[in-house]
Every structure is written in structure tokens, then in C-alpha cells.
Design a protein around this motif. Structure first.
Motif, PDB file in Angstrom:
ATOM      1  N   GLU A  66       0.871  -1.155  -0.040  1.00  0.00           N
ATOM      2  CA  GLU A  66      -0.174   0.036  -0.064  1.00  0.00           C
ATOM      3  C   GLU A  66       1.083   1.268  -0.060  1.00  0.00           C
ATOM      4  O   GLU A  66       1.643   1.398   0.800  1.00  0.00           O
ATOM      5  CB  GLU A  66      -0.994  -0.099   1.289  1.00  0.00           C
TER       6      GLU A  66
ATOM      7  N   LYS B 275      -2.004  -1.751  -3.799  1.00  0.00           N
ATOM      8  CA  LYS B 275      -3.157  -0.777  -3.583  1.00  0.00           C
ATOM      9  C   LYS B 275      -2.636   0.464  -3.284  1.00  0.00           C
ATOM     10  O   LYS B 275      -2.301   0.967  -2.365  1.00  0.00           O
ATOM     11  CB  LYS B 275      -3.814  -1.265  -2.305  1.00  0.00           C
TER      12      LYS B 275
ATOM     13  N   HIS C 155      -4.349  -6.523 -10.596  1.00  0.00           N
ATOM     14  CA  HIS C 155      -3.098  -6.882  -9.651  1.00  0.00           C
ATOM     15  C   HIS C 155      -3.671  -6.135  -8.246  1.00  0.00           C
ATOM     16  O   HIS C 155      -2.509  -5.762  -7.265  1.00  0.00           O
ATOM     17  CB  HIS C 155      -1.844  -6.110  -9.905  1.00  0.00           C
ATOM     18  N   GLN C 156      -4.676  -6.120  -7.976  1.00  0.00           N
ATOM     19  CA  GLN C 156      -5.283  -5.351  -6.596  1.00  0.00           C
ATOM     20  C   GLN C 156      -4.899  -6.204  -5.361  1.00  0.00           C
ATOM     21  O   GLN C 156      -4.786  -5.649  -4.181  1.00  0.00           O
ATOM     22  CB  GLN C 156      -6.656  -5.293  -6.530  1.00  0.00           C
ATOM     23  N   ASP C 157      -4.437  -7.569  -5.724  1.00  0.00           N
ATOM     24  CA  ASP C 157      -4.017  -8.345  -4.392  1.00  0.00           C
ATOM     25  C   ASP C 157      -2.516  -8.177  -4.189  1.00  0.00           C
ATOM     26  O   ASP C 157      -1.897  -8.490  -3.244  1.00  0.00           O
ATOM     27  CB  ASP C 157      -4.259  -9.728  -4.585  1.00  0.00           C
TER      28      ASP C 157
ATOM     29  N   ASP D 183      -4.954   1.788 -14.679  1.00  0.00           N
ATOM     30  CA  ASP D 183      -5.986   1.313 -13.791  1.00  0.00           C
ATOM     31  C   ASP D 183      -6.377   0.104 -14.143  1.00  0.00           C
ATOM     32  O   ASP D 183      -6.908  -0.904 -13.181  1.00  0.00           O
ATOM     33  CB  ASP D 183      -7.472   2.298 -14.172  1.00  0.00           C
TER      34      ASP D 183
ATOM     35  N   LEU E 218      -3.874  -2.081 -12.515  1.00  0.00           N
ATOM     36  CA  LEU E 218      -4.055  -2.305 -11.091  1.00  0.00           C
ATOM     37  C   LEU E 218      -5.277  -3.033 -10.635  1.00  0.00           C
ATOM     38  O   LEU E 218      -5.045  -3.792  -9.606  1.00  0.00           O
ATOM     39  CB  LEU E 218      -4.289  -0.822 -10.527  1.00  0.00           C
ATOM     40  N   TYR E 219      -6.490  -2.985 -11.535  1.00  0.00           N
ATOM     41  CA  TYR E 219      -7.573  -3.876 -11.219  1.00  0.00           C
ATOM     42  C   TYR E 219      -7.141  -5.315 -11.252  1.00  0.00           C
ATOM     43  O   TYR E 219      -7.523  -5.911 -10.229  1.00  0.00           O
ATOM     44  CB  TYR E 219      -8.495  -3.517 -12.279  1.00  0.00           C
TER      45      TYR E 219
END
Length: 286
Positions: free
Chosen positions: A177, A205, A200-202, A194, A197-198
Motif C-alpha cells: 500500500e 493498492k 493486480h489489486q492483491d 487502472d 491495477l485492477y
């Protein structure tokens, strides 16, 4: 009336303010005001009305602006005709170029080109690709990033893989984060980021977004530890060795910013344009 006077009228109408026009053409505001008064005296008509937001053409001004466009078009036609009929490469070469390419690669390309063809006058505009696409028909050559212009001849120059850099490591199997620093670019690039990132959100962040104007400012903010930054390979320089980074990939393929040279069919009949496009296609963009 001089050609420069017609150019000024069109620039005033495009920019919408005397102050903005003076800044764009690099002369003082009083000089712009004085030239506009001379032109209005010449035609015996008020051309613009000043409102709180911008200059608005009067009915007479609209007629004069139409005339100015016609004069400039005829001027361009005769210049192009003369360029084609001459054995020597000369005339005007109008270029609209992505800011990144204009800062990173264009100076050396134009330096070699102007030394080889000193009689060619360069008319250069730089900006983000979205803005260039909207007015691409005004230029001989457009150098853009992202999607190619479908209604033009578009030739690839290079692809530019994207990386995320940070001063802090990217841990495996653990959510990171951090603030995300971004620079002013096309919507298409922000959509690419974007989208990545969607998926690879795990892994990553962004806890907040920091938006800056210039890519160099973005780099410096990252280097000072203010957050992560998504940067193309072409501007990363030695950062690959100095800072933690990860390659942005989707389905095993790099996420890239493709760069194109786009032009209208037939414009390469102009020798100065043809030689410039050859120079671009021969360049190694690395």
C-alpha cells in the motif's frame, strides 16, 4: 495586411484571450493589442468583443476570420506547390508531437534534419496525444502515443514498456500500500494503469493519488520517496539499476505505450515531409 496579421487573428480566435495569445507567440500583450487595433482599423470593423471569459468574434469578425483562413490555406498551397516543383528540399514542415517524444528524441532528430536541409522551416507544436489527434489535419506529420489514428497512414516508431518504480521494495505474496504519483497524460494511459491495477489489486493498492504536470516532476517525487510512479522505459534511464521496480504485464505480455508517426495519404509527395518521415523511420528509439 501581412500574412502575420492573418495568423494573429486566427491565433486570437483559437486561444480566446490577448494574454494567452501573447504568451503563445512570444510577444508582449501591448504589442498584440496594438496589432489587433491596426487590423480593425484596416478593415474598419470591430473583429472581437471582449467578454469576461474570452474574445468573441463579431459578425464582421467571423467574415474576416473566414477570409484569414482562406488566405492561409492559399499560402500553404502555393508553398507546397513550390516545394514539389523545386529540386532542392525546402518549404515548411509542420509537426505535432507528443511531449515525451519531443523532449526525449525529437531534438537530435531535428538537429540532423535541419543540418541536412537548412532551407526547410520547422513549424512545431507539442502536447499530449489526445489534443494532437483532435487537430491532426492541420499538420503534415503527427507523432502520437497510444492508439494510432485510423483515418491516416500510421506507421509504428517504437513500443514503450511501462514499469512501476518506487524507493521501497515490492514484496512477493504481500499487499503493498503506497501513494501513486502520476503525470499529465492521455486518458488512454491512465486507463492502462487502472486496468493493470485492477488485475493486480492483491499485489498493489494505491492509498492516495498524487497528480503532477510533468513526467520529470513525477520521477523526482518518486525518487524522494513520496510514492510509486508508473514510467515508460524510454525515460527510465539508469533507474532500472537504482530503484526497485516491476514490469507491468497482463496475460504474460508487457503493457506498452505505442508510438506512431501519422500523416495524410499523399503528403509524402512533399519532399520536406518525405525526408522527415524517412528520418523518423530510420531512427533507433532506445
Amino acid at each position: 495586411m501581412k500574412i502575420e496579421d492573418y495568423e494573429l487573428l486566427l491565433k486570437l480566435n483559437e486561444v480566446g484571450t490577448i494574454r494567452g495569445t501573447a504568451k503563445a507567440i512570444l510577444i508582449s500583450q501591448p504589442a498584440v493589442t496594438q496589432r489587433l487595433k491596426y487590423i480593425e482599423d484596416y478593415f474598419g470593423e470591430m473583429i472581437f468583443i471582449r467578454t469576461s471569459k474570452r474574445l468573441m468574434p463579431t459578425p464582421a469578425g467571423e467574415m474576416i476570420l473566414t477570409h484569414a483562413k482562406e488566405v492561409m490555406n492559399r499560402e500553404e498551397i502555393i508553398k507546397n506547390s513550390l516545394s514539389q516543383s523545386s529540386q532542392e528540399v525546402q518549404g515548411t514542415l509542420s509537426i505535432a508531437c507528443s511531449t515525451l517524444v519531443s523532449q526525449r528524441f525529437l531534438p537530435s532528430i531535428l538537429s540532423k534534419y535541419t543540418k541536412k536541409f537548412p532551407k526547410v522551416a520547422i513549424d512545431l507544436v507539442t502536447g499530449i496525444s489526445e489534443d494532437i489527434k483532435k487537430g491532426h489535419k492541420k499538420y503534415h506529420v503527427s507523432i502520437i502515443r497510444g492508439e494510432k489514428l485510423k483515418e491516416t497512414v500510421s506507421e509504428p516508431l517504437f513500443d514503450d514498456p511501462l514499469y512501476i518504480f518506487d524507493t521501497e521494495p515490492f514484496p512477493k505474496n504481500k499487499l503493498k500500500e503506497r501513494p501513486l504519483i502520476s503525470f499529465k497524460s492521455d486518458d488512454s494511459m491512465h486507463e492502462q494503469v487502472d486496468n493493470w491495477l485492477y488485475y493486480h489489486q492483491d499485489q498493489l493498492k494505491p492509498v492516495k493519488n498524487i497528480r503532477v504536470d510533468q513526467i520529470e516532476t513525477c520521477k523526482q517525487f518518486m525518487k524522494e520517496g513520496l510514492g510509486m510512479a508508473v514510467l515508460p522505459e524510454s525515460v527510465s534511464d539508469s533507474m532500472m539499476e537504482e530503484y526497485p521496480h516491476i514490469s507491468m504485464e497482463l496475460a504474460g505480455k508487457p503493457v506498452t505505450r505505442d508510438t506512431w508517426v501519422c500523416y495524410q495519404d499523399g503528403v509524402r509527395n512533399l519532399p520536406q515531409v518525405d525526408e522527415f518521415i524517412k528520418a523518423l523511420l530510420d531512427e533507433t528509439f532506445r
